[in-house]
Motif scaffolding. Structure first.
Motif, mmCIF file in Angstrom:
data_model
loop_
_atom_site.group_PDB
_atom_site.id
_atom_site.type_symbol
_atom_site.label_atom_id
_atom_site.label_comp_id
_atom_site.label_asym_id
_atom_site.label_seq_id
_atom_site.Cartn_x
_atom_site.Cartn_y
_atom_site.Cartn_z
ATOM 1 N N VAL A 1 15.368 84.103 2.746
ATOM 2 C CA VAL A 1 13.958 83.878 2.394
ATOM 3 C C VAL A 1 13.209 85.208 2.329
ATOM 4 O O VAL A 1 12.429 85.445 1.398
ATOM 5 C CB VAL A 1 13.285 82.913 3.396
ATOM 6 N N GLN A 2 13.437 86.077 3.297
ATOM 7 C CA GLN A 2 12.763 87.371 3.289
ATOM 8 C C GLN A 2 13.097 88.169 2.034
ATOM 9 O O GLN A 2 12.206 88.699 1.361
ATOM 10 C CB GLN A 2 13.148 88.170 4.541
ATOM 11 N N ALA A 3 14.372 88.250 1.700
ATOM 12 C CA ALA A 3 14.785 89.014 0.521
ATOM 13 C C ALA A 3 14.263 88.366 -0.759
ATOM 14 O O ALA A 3 13.810 89.068 -1.672
ATOM 15 C CB ALA A 3 16.304 89.127 0.475
ATOM 16 N N ASN B 1 3.520 97.227 -5.791
ATOM 17 C CA ASN B 1 4.076 98.570 -5.598
ATOM 18 C C ASN B 1 4.516 98.801 -4.162
ATOM 19 O O ASN B 1 5.494 99.507 -3.913
ATOM 20 C CB ASN B 1 3.060 99.639 -6.022
ATOM 21 N N GLU B 2 3.798 98.224 -3.221
ATOM 22 C CA GLU B 2 4.188 98.354 -1.819
ATOM 23 C C GLU B 2 5.563 97.730 -1.581
ATOM 24 O O GLU B 2 6.362 98.247 -0.803
ATOM 25 C CB GLU B 2 3.154 97.695 -0.913
ATOM 26 N N PHE B 3 5.845 96.622 -2.253
ATOM 27 C CA PHE B 3 7.143 95.968 -2.105
ATOM 28 C C PHE B 3 8.244 96.710 -2.859
ATOM 29 O O PHE B 3 9.411 96.573 -2.552
ATOM 30 C CB PHE B 3 7.064 94.507 -2.578
ATOM 31 N N LYS B 4 7.854 97.491 -3.855
ATOM 32 C CA LYS B 4 8.832 98.230 -4.657
ATOM 33 C C LYS B 4 9.226 99.552 -4.018
ATOM 34 O O LYS B 4 10.282 100.090 -4.312
ATOM 35 C CB LYS B 4 8.266 98.502 -6.059
ATOM 36 N N SER B 5 8.385 100.095 -3.176
ATOM 37 C CA SER B 5 8.625 101.460 -2.703
ATOM 38 C C SER B 5 8.761 101.575 -1.187
ATOM 39 O O SER B 5 8.539 102.653 -0.639
ATOM 40 C CB SER B 5 7.482 102.359 -3.184
ATOM 41 N N THR B 6 9.139 100.511 -0.516
ATOM 42 C CA THR B 6 9.262 100.550 0.944
ATOM 43 C C THR B 6 10.725 100.336 1.333
ATOM 44 O O THR B 6 11.350 99.369 0.895
ATOM 45 C CB THR B 6 8.373 99.466 1.587
ATOM 46 N N LYS B 7 11.262 101.232 2.126
ATOM 47 C CA LYS B 7 12.688 101.201 2.486
ATOM 48 C C LYS B 7 13.098 99.904 3.173
ATOM 49 O O LYS B 7 14.154 99.368 2.871
ATOM 50 C CB LYS B 7 13.029 102.386 3.384
ATOM 51 N N ILE B 8 12.286 99.390 4.064
ATOM 52 C CA ILE B 8 12.674 98.164 4.776
ATOM 53 C C ILE B 8 12.860 97.005 3.794
ATOM 54 O O ILE B 8 13.759 96.190 3.952
ATOM 55 C CB ILE B 8 11.670 97.811 5.896
ATOM 56 N N PHE B 9 12.049 96.965 2.756
ATOM 57 C CA PHE B 9 12.198 95.917 1.746
ATOM 58 C C PHE B 9 13.439 96.164 0.891
ATOM 59 O O PHE B 9 14.138 95.232 0.512
ATOM 60 C CB PHE B 9 10.951 95.804 0.876
ATOM 61 N N ASP B 10 13.723 97.429 0.613
ATOM 62 C CA ASP B 10 14.942 97.777 -0.123
ATOM 63 C C ASP B 10 16.174 97.316 0.646
ATOM 64 O O ASP B 10 17.131 96.808 0.056
ATOM 65 C CB ASP B 10 15.026 99.287 -0.359
ATOM 66 N N LYS C 1 16.407 94.826 2.813
ATOM 67 C CA LYS C 1 16.510 93.360 2.782
ATOM 68 C C LYS C 1 17.123 92.891 1.468
ATOM 69 O O LYS C 1 17.995 92.021 1.449
ATOM 70 C CB LYS C 1 15.136 92.720 2.990
ATOM 71 N N VAL C 2 16.677 93.475 0.376
ATOM 72 C CA VAL C 2 17.203 93.098 -0.941
ATOM 73 C C VAL C 2 18.668 93.531 -1.067
ATOM 74 O O VAL C 2 19.494 92.791 -1.596
ATOM 75 C CB VAL C 2 16.339 93.696 -2.072
ATOM 76 N N ALA C 3 18.998 94.715 -0.567
ATOM 77 C CA ALA C 3 20.375 95.205 -0.629
ATOM 78 C C ALA C 3 21.316 94.279 0.139
ATOM 79 O O ALA C 3 22.434 94.006 -0.314
ATOM 80 C CB ALA C 3 20.453 96.624 -0.082
ATOM 81 N N GLU C 4 20.866 93.772 1.277
ATOM 82 C CA GLU C 4 21.684 92.852 2.061
ATOM 83 C C GLU C 4 21.939 91.560 1.282
ATOM 84 O O GLU C 4 23.060 91.044 1.265
ATOM 85 C CB GLU C 4 20.985 92.555 3.397
ATOM 86 N N LEU C 5 20.909 91.052 0.619
ATOM 87 C CA LEU C 5 21.077 89.865 -0.216
ATOM 88 C C LEU C 5 22.033 90.149 -1.365
ATOM 89 O O LEU C 5 22.927 89.346 -1.647
ATOM 90 C CB LEU C 5 19.722 89.395 -0.763
ATOM 91 N N ARG C 6 21.882 91.269 -2.027
ATOM 92 C CA ARG C 6 22.750 91.627 -3.162
ATOM 93 C C ARG C 6 24.209 91.755 -2.728
ATOM 94 O O ARG C 6 25.115 91.332 -3.447
ATOM 95 C CB ARG C 6 22.273 92.926 -3.810
ATOM 96 N N ARG C 7 24.441 92.343 -1.562
ATOM 97 C CA ARG C 7 25.820 92.449 -1.061
ATOM 98 C C ARG C 7 26.415 91.061 -0.801
ATOM 99 O O ARG C 7 27.569 90.797 -1.156
ATOM 100 C CB ARG C 7 25.867 93.283 0.211
ATOM 101 N N ALA C 8 25.626 90.176 -0.212
ATOM 102 C CA ALA C 8 26.108 88.819 0.059
ATOM 103 C C ALA C 8 26.374 88.079 -1.246
ATOM 104 O O ALA C 8 27.373 87.357 -1.369
ATOM 105 C CB ALA C 8 25.093 88.063 0.912
#
Length: 120
Positions: free
Chosen positions: A74-76, A91-100, A102-109
């Motif tokens: 849900v977070q990702a 832009n805040e969601f596009k340029s923040t490492k913690i959000f990156d 979360k998305v990377a973890e979803l993409r790996r799964a």
């Protein structure tokens, strides 16, 4: 008399086994039904509306759910949705490492699920 006791004992063992399995299934299946259906519909829309795509998309979701807990999914997903917007908030969601992350973890799964269901 002995037969009744044996039947009751077998029923008690069966009930305990099923309750244990239900608890295990709840741990392994924390994605709600509506989220599962939404994922499979979206997957099928992207991969064709066939019986084969239904099976592969369902497999993919099962694998994803085994790898990534629902709250992280849900977070990702929320981050991805917010990134589609425009303006400062997006832009805040596009340029923040913690959000990156979360998305990377979803993409790996998702990649792991694709390997297991589409290429395996």
């Amino acid at each position: 008399m002995i037969r009744r006791l044996a039947e009751r004992g077998a029923l008690a063992v069966l009930a305990l086994t099923l309750s244990g399995l239900a608890g295990y299934a709840a741990e392994e299946n924390d994605y709600p039904t509506d989220a599962r259906v939404d994922y499979v519909f979206g997957c099928m829309a992207a991969n064709g509306q066939t019986r084969e795509s239904l099976q592969k998309c369902s497999c993919s979701l099962d694998q994803l759910a085994a790898i990534l807990p629902y709250d992280k999914y849900v977070q990702a997903s929320t981050v991805l949705s917010m990134r589609q917007g425009i303006g400062n908030r997006a832009n805040e969601f596009k340029s923040t490492k913690i959000f990156d992350d979360k998305v990377a973890e979803l993409r790996r799964a998702q990649a792991e699920a694709e390997i297991r269901c589409y290429r395996g």
